[in-house]
Enzyme design. Structure first.
Site, PDB file in Angstrom:
ATOM      1  N   GLU A 135     -14.886   1.549  -8.884  1.00  0.00           N
ATOM      2  CA  GLU A 135     -16.153   1.645  -8.161  1.00  0.00           C
ATOM      3  C   GLU A 135     -17.282   1.260  -9.117  1.00  0.00           C
ATOM      4  O   GLU A 135     -17.282   1.748 -10.253  1.00  0.00           O
ATOM      5  CB  GLU A 135     -16.401   3.058  -7.637  1.00  0.00           C
ATOM      6  CG  GLU A 135     -17.615   3.106  -6.744  1.00  0.00           C
ATOM      7  CD  GLU A 135     -17.892   4.490  -6.144  1.00  0.00           C
ATOM      8  OE1 GLU A 135     -17.130   5.437  -6.418  1.00  0.00           O
ATOM      9  OE2 GLU A 135     -18.885   4.602  -5.425  1.00  0.00           O
ATOM     10  N   ALA A 278     -16.645  11.461 -12.994  1.00  0.00           N
ATOM     11  CA  ALA A 278     -15.285  11.411 -12.475  1.00  0.00           C
ATOM     12  C   ALA A 278     -15.234  10.446 -11.303  1.00  0.00           C
ATOM     13  O   ALA A 278     -16.269  10.025 -10.804  1.00  0.00           O
ATOM     14  CB  ALA A 278     -14.843  12.794 -12.007  1.00  0.00           C
ATOM     15  N   MET A 279     -14.005  10.107 -10.878  1.00  0.00           N
ATOM     16  CA  MET A 279     -13.850   9.117  -9.805  1.00  0.00           C
ATOM     17  C   MET A 279     -12.761   9.570  -8.845  1.00  0.00           C
ATOM     18  O   MET A 279     -11.668   9.950  -9.257  1.00  0.00           O
ATOM     19  CB  MET A 279     -13.512   7.764 -10.444  1.00  0.00           C
ATOM     20  CG  MET A 279     -13.254   6.659  -9.444  1.00  0.00           C
ATOM     21  SD  MET A 279     -14.728   6.308  -8.437  1.00  0.00           S
ATOM     22  CE  MET A 279     -13.940   5.736  -6.923  1.00  0.00           C
ATOM     23  N   GLU A 280     -13.078   9.458  -7.555  1.00  0.00           N
ATOM     24  CA  GLU A 280     -12.248  10.059  -6.499  1.00  0.00           C
ATOM     25  C   GLU A 280     -11.103   9.188  -6.000  1.00  0.00           C
ATOM     26  O   GLU A 280     -10.677   9.351  -4.856  1.00  0.00           O
ATOM     27  CB  GLU A 280     -13.161  10.401  -5.327  1.00  0.00           C
ATOM     28  CG  GLU A 280     -13.700   9.187  -4.514  1.00  0.00           C
ATOM     29  CD  GLU A 280     -15.118   8.750  -4.907  1.00  0.00           C
ATOM     30  OE1 GLU A 280     -15.552   9.063  -6.030  1.00  0.00           O
ATOM     31  OE2 GLU A 280     -15.766   8.087  -4.091  1.00  0.00           O
ATOM     32  N   GLU A 314     -15.001  15.652  -6.263  1.00  0.00           N
ATOM     33  CA  GLU A 314     -14.039  14.545  -6.138  1.00  0.00           C
ATOM     34  C   GLU A 314     -12.979  14.879  -5.089  1.00  0.00           C
ATOM     35  O   GLU A 314     -12.551  14.007  -4.339  1.00  0.00           O
ATOM     36  CB  GLU A 314     -13.383  14.221  -7.482  1.00  0.00           C
ATOM     37  CG  GLU A 314     -14.357  13.911  -8.627  1.00  0.00           C
ATOM     38  CD  GLU A 314     -15.431  12.891  -8.308  1.00  0.00           C
ATOM     39  OE1 GLU A 314     -15.174  11.998  -7.480  1.00  0.00           O
ATOM     40  OE2 GLU A 314     -16.550  12.994  -8.871  1.00  0.00           O
ATOM     41  N   HIS A 317     -14.267  14.251  -1.588  1.00  0.00           N
ATOM     42  CA  HIS A 317     -14.333  12.830  -1.240  1.00  0.00           C
ATOM     43  C   HIS A 317     -13.089  12.368  -0.482  1.00  0.00           C
ATOM     44  O   HIS A 317     -13.125  11.342   0.186  1.00  0.00           O
ATOM     45  CB  HIS A 317     -14.442  11.972  -2.507  1.00  0.00           C
ATOM     46  CG  HIS A 317     -15.850  11.653  -2.920  1.00  0.00           C
ATOM     47  ND1 HIS A 317     -16.818  11.257  -2.028  1.00  0.00           N
ATOM     48  CD2 HIS A 317     -16.441  11.654  -4.141  1.00  0.00           C
ATOM     49  CE1 HIS A 317     -17.951  11.020  -2.688  1.00  0.00           C
ATOM     50  NE2 HIS A 317     -17.755  11.258  -3.968  1.00  0.00           N
ATOM     51  N   GLU A 336     -21.878   9.825  -0.940  1.00  0.00           N
ATOM     52  CA  GLU A 336     -22.365  10.644  -2.061  1.00  0.00           C
ATOM     53  C   GLU A 336     -23.313  11.765  -1.627  1.00  0.00           C
ATOM     54  O   GLU A 336     -23.176  12.894  -2.054  1.00  0.00           O
ATOM     55  CB  GLU A 336     -23.001   9.753  -3.125  1.00  0.00           C
ATOM     56  CG  GLU A 336     -22.021   8.810  -3.822  1.00  0.00           C
ATOM     57  CD  GLU A 336     -20.796   9.502  -4.398  1.00  0.00           C
ATOM     58  OE1 GLU A 336     -20.818  10.732  -4.599  1.00  0.00           O
ATOM     59  OE2 GLU A 336     -19.784   8.802  -4.630  1.00  0.00           O
TER      60      GLU A 336
HETATM   61 ZN   LIG Z   1     -19.121  11.206  -5.607  1.00  0.00          ZN
END
Ligand SMILES: [Zn+2]
Length: 900
Positions: A135, A278-280, A314, A317, A336
């Site tokens: 992303e 962090a990334m979901e 996360e 999401h 978001e």
């Molecule tokens: Zn987010």
């Protein structure tokens, strides 16, 4: 001159993709100096597009070495396609296909070098671990693709690597097979299949020598889910809190939103080098270590709370972002804003609701309001961007969350839940817009939200100007409300917003009065939400027996600036009596801000500075309350006793005088400390217990209060309190207490403290040098030191063995802390702070544009400062802009921030 128009993407230009990618089969061969990627993509003309499929196929791709390109199994020669820096185009498509206008397979072989990828986008290496961040537009650095969120595909991923170095091979979905490479038994492979369609920004891959903490969660329908947190072996003892947070989040989402998890396994991987928190990615979240690892001896309480919040964010999401995703990046707030609202409600339920609200609003008013007032101001759903990475902003996230919060207030709990149910059910598996979200809310509740939609399209912070008037003869109290919104870049003359104004009226004894508006038969309640939706409006309350004190914008019911002419007595009164905890805090902040401004004026006119008794009484009253059991929430008290931050004081005025704000604030803090020493001492003693360490909200509040009292006491400057502080530093068994003591020593002017601070900093580093996250805190405490000479200290620390300019956590801890939080240091009259930041931005932009652009924020706030500082800040912005090889990220920020 570079043409900024040509680099800009506009929302109005959105068109559906000409093709969809039904399935994406990926094979990764990982080696020490490169990676070979084979992608087999099944394309189909997009039924959802109004236009016929074009006779050319254009795919995104960046910094890729193309090895082979095949369509329907036939190799394309180099004259059958053309390439530029960001894409590849295959013309004459129909002539190449087996069955034109139907599905076809494109096979792409690329070679990439993740080891050299310093931008940390796409596939890269964090120490010895291969990991990804796709992303927003990182996937195009892995292979050629339709890299846009409205192209959703079913992914199957095979990873091949050396067994010894990379025993763990992970990707999204469920593990469907693994084995040893028959030709080379040193290598092994694993295949992952994700049954859910997703855009490529949610793709993830991890390979490394990792250990995992495992657990299980049984969902509400009885599905058993395997939970795994992968870290380096040395960090296995720091994962319990993240695991507990994850399980709490899973249970909360089932209860509050009816959302159940949907894969057999949920994995989190922690890496050191990560641009974001962090990334979901579907089923495989990748985290910055700072948002996973937590252990009492190395982690402070605020970091524990951050881990809980980010793990939950996360996880949430999975529905608000993954199952229902964004149609295009202008809709970023769809996932978001909504998810920040969800995680903040979760944290409120896990700890103290009022304190969470105070923290969120304090951040919003300091950072987001500043963004709204600056050159990068944009609406929650922006209209255009040059580089989407620049729009992961507090406006899209935090203000976006406020917009969803207002919706939940306007709809009420029951209708809001109906609305979210409808939204998830209607759009499951789709890529949609903020408009689809609002429409679902409208359809489920029957409430007309036409005017409310302006919150998504109009930028800037609305101002509510309110005047109260009491007419004793009629026993009427009226509120005259006027709303306006300042112009922002590209947006003038805004239309009125629909603003929910929660309020109450208090009589002189602090009793809440029943609220009956004109034309109403009976009073509904003592707390209600008024709808402000015109430029000017009047609300008249009947049966008001005496002049009331209004409590306005309770719980900060809308992200607006409120202007009401409260007297200091009114503020003191609200601070003591308001039933709304948030407004008690807000009244305390307003009272202290007003007094700080008065002291600034005294200093300017060389008249005597005295702290008015009303503030000392207010603080002593709060301190007395602490000493009585169960009188007030301890966490709340710690916030009531904090003076407004310099950042918030700067935000409250048009042009800020940094030096005088700093001196006045210091003067008051020191005076309060001296006047109230006995009470602070009693609070310090009463909360210094030897209880075993716990991270429940009560224990956290107790530590916060104790350390707040300590900070005031050290200000007195007596050896007694400095020694007491040093003892706490030496004997602390947890990082919260140790760091609090270190911070006091580092910021104190007492001679003894200065000596002890240097020795303590050294001892601290020696003890913790093998714990990168603790070393980050060590950098931060030094970068935020408010004593003279911090900049040269920071420059020296750039050369320290523990500082790595390629590691985002280190850069943010040292450079961003100094430039973004140390106002007195960064805005030094010499302008050296500005030059320092510009130098670092230019340096970092050559290898990590995202971080470089993010660092620039303090320079973009130039409008807030005096003409001399404005001009020095502009000089640095122009100096950066003059550089020829700037990234798009940095170019966009300086282009928008410079005036000619
Ligand atoms: Zn987010």
């Amino acid at each position: 001159m570079r043409d900024s128009q040509a680099r800009t993407t506009y929302l109005k230009d959105y068109r559906p993709p000409p093709f969809t990618i039904e399935t994406t089969d990926l094979e990764f061969n990982l080696y020490e100096d490169h990676v070979l990627v084979v992608a087999k993509l099944l394309f189909k003309p997009n039924d959802g597009s109004d236009e016929p499929a074009p006779n050319a196929l254009t795919l995104h791709g960046h910094e890729l070495e193309l090895r082979r390109l095949l369509i329907d199994g036939k190799n394309l020669e180099s004259d059958q396609f053309f390439k530029d820096d960001d894409s590849i185009t295959i013309p004459g498509l129909s002539g190449l296909l087996e069955k034109p206008q139907q599905q076809f397979i494109v096979e792409i072989h690329t070679r990439i070098e993740p080891q050299k990828n310093t931008a940390l986008e796409g596939l890269y290496k964090s120490k010895k671990i291969f990991c990804t961040q796709c992303e927003a537009e990182g996937f195009r650095r892995i292979t050629y693709y339709l890299d846009r969120p409205d192209v959703m595909s079913r992914f199957t991923t095979t990873i091949k690597a050396e067994r010894q170095k990379y025993p763990v091979l992970l990707s999204n979905g469920n593990n469907i097979g693994s084995g040893i490479d028959e030709k080379n038994p040193d290598r092994h492979w694993v295949t992952w299949e994700d049954p859910f369609k997703k855009p490529c920004y949610l793709f993830a891959l991890v390979a490394g020598d990792l250990e995992s903490l495992d657990d299980t969660f049984v969902t509400c329908s009885g599905q058993k889910v395997k939970l795994q947190i992968f870290v380096e072996e040395k960090d296995l003892d720091k994962c319990d809190h993240a695991m507990l947070s994850l399980k709490n989040a899973m249970a909360w989402d089932e209860e509050v939103y009816g959302r159940e998890y949907d894969l057999e396994v949920y994995m989190i991987v922690a890496v050191d080098d990560f641009n974001m928190g962090a990334m979901e990615n579907k089923g495989l979240n990748i985290f910055n270590t700072s948002c996973v690892l937590a252990n009492p001896s190395t982690t402070s309480d605020s970091a524990f709370q951050r881990v809980e919040g980010v793990v939950a964010h996360e996880y949430f999401h999975n529905w608000s972002g993954n199952r229902v995703t964004c149609r295009d990046w202008f809709q970023l707030s769809l996932k978001e804003g909504f998810t920040v609202f969800r995680d903040s409600e979760f944290s409120a339920d896990m700890g103290s609701r009022t304190v969470k609200r105070v923290e969120d609003v304090n951040f919003l008013k300091t950072v987001q309001f500043a963004e709204d007032a600056g050159p990068m101001a944009h609406s929650v759903r922006p209209d255009s961007y040059m580089e989407i990475s620049n729009f992961y902003t507090v406006t899209v996230y935090e203000k976006g969350a406020e917009v969803v919060r207002m919706l939940s207030l306007i709809l009420g709990q029951e209708n809001f839940r109906k609305g979210t149910n409808l939204y998830f059910n209607r759009h499951d598996g789709q890529a949609v817009t903020t408009e689809d979200f609002v429409k679902a809310m409208e359809d489920a509740s029957g409430i007309d939200l036409s005017q409310f939609r302006r919150w998504y399209s109009q930028a800037g912070t609305p101002v509510l100007n309110i005047i109260g008037n009491y007419e004793a003869g009629k026993k009427q109290y009226s509120l005259k409300v006027q709303q306006s919104c300042p112009d922002t870049p590209g947006q003038n003359n805004k239309l009125p917003f629909s603003i929910p104004l929660r309020m109450g009226l208090l009589n002189k004894n602090g009793i809440e009065l029943p609220l009956r508006l004109k034309d109403e038969k009976v009073a509904e309640s003592t707390d209600r939400v008024l709808t402000v939706n015109q430029e000017t409006q009047q609300f008249v309350f009947l049966d008001v027996p005496e002049r009331p004190v209004p409590s306005l914008l309770r719980s900060f019911s809308a992200p607006v600036r409120l202007d009401f002419d409260y007297s200091r007595e009114d503020l003191y009164f609200l601070m003591v009596h308001d039933s709304d905890g948030f407004n008690r805090w807000n009244a305390a902040q307003l009272l202290a801000s007003d007094i700080i401004r008065e002291l600034q004026n005294c200093a300017a006119s060389n008249s005597l500075q005295i702290v008015p008794p009303i503030l000392i009484n207010a603080y002593s009253g709060v301190l007395d309350a602490v000493l009585k059991p169960n009188e007030l929430d301890k966490a709340m008290i710690a916030h009531l006793l904090l003076l407004p931050s310099e950042g918030s004081l700067i935000e409250q005025v048009e042009i800020a005088n940094v030096d005088s704000i700093f001196s006045a604030r210091e003067f008051i803090a020191n005076a309060l400390a001296k006047e109230l020493e006995d009470r602070f001492a009693a609070v310090f003693e009463a909360n210094s217990s030897d209880n075993p360490f716990k991270t429940d909200s009560g224990s956290i509040a107790q530590r916060a209060l104790k350390n707040l009292a300590l900070a005031y006491l050290v200000r007195i400057g007596s050896d007694y309190w400095v020694e007491c502080c040093f003892r706490q530093f030496e004997e602390a068994t947890n990082m919260t207490d140790q760091m609090a003591a270190l911070r006091c020593l580092v910021n104190s002017d007492s001679k003894l403290a200065i000596d002890l601070a240097n020795a303590s900093l050294k001892a601290f580093y020696d003890k913790w040098k093998d714990e990168p996250l603790v070393v980050d805190q060590w950098f931060m405490v030094q970068a935020s030191c408010q004593r003279e000479g911090t900049l040269s200290q920071v420059k020296e620390l750039l050369q320290h063995e523990a500082f790595e300019i390629r590691n985002p956590n280190k850069v943010l801890s040292l450079i961003r802390t100094f430039c973004g939080q140390n106002y007195i240091g960064f805005h030094h009259a010499s302008g050296e702070g500005y030059e320092f930041l510009a130098d670092r931005v230019l340096e970092i932009d050559t290898f990590n544009p995202q971080i470089a652009a993010r660092l620039l924020a303090p320079l973009t706030r130039w409008k807030k400062f005096d003409p001399k500082r404005q001009s020095m800040m502009q000089t640095q912005l122009r100096r950066i802009k003059a550089e020829t090889n700037l990234s798009k990220d940095v170019f966009e920020v300086v282009d928008k921030s410079t005036i000619n």
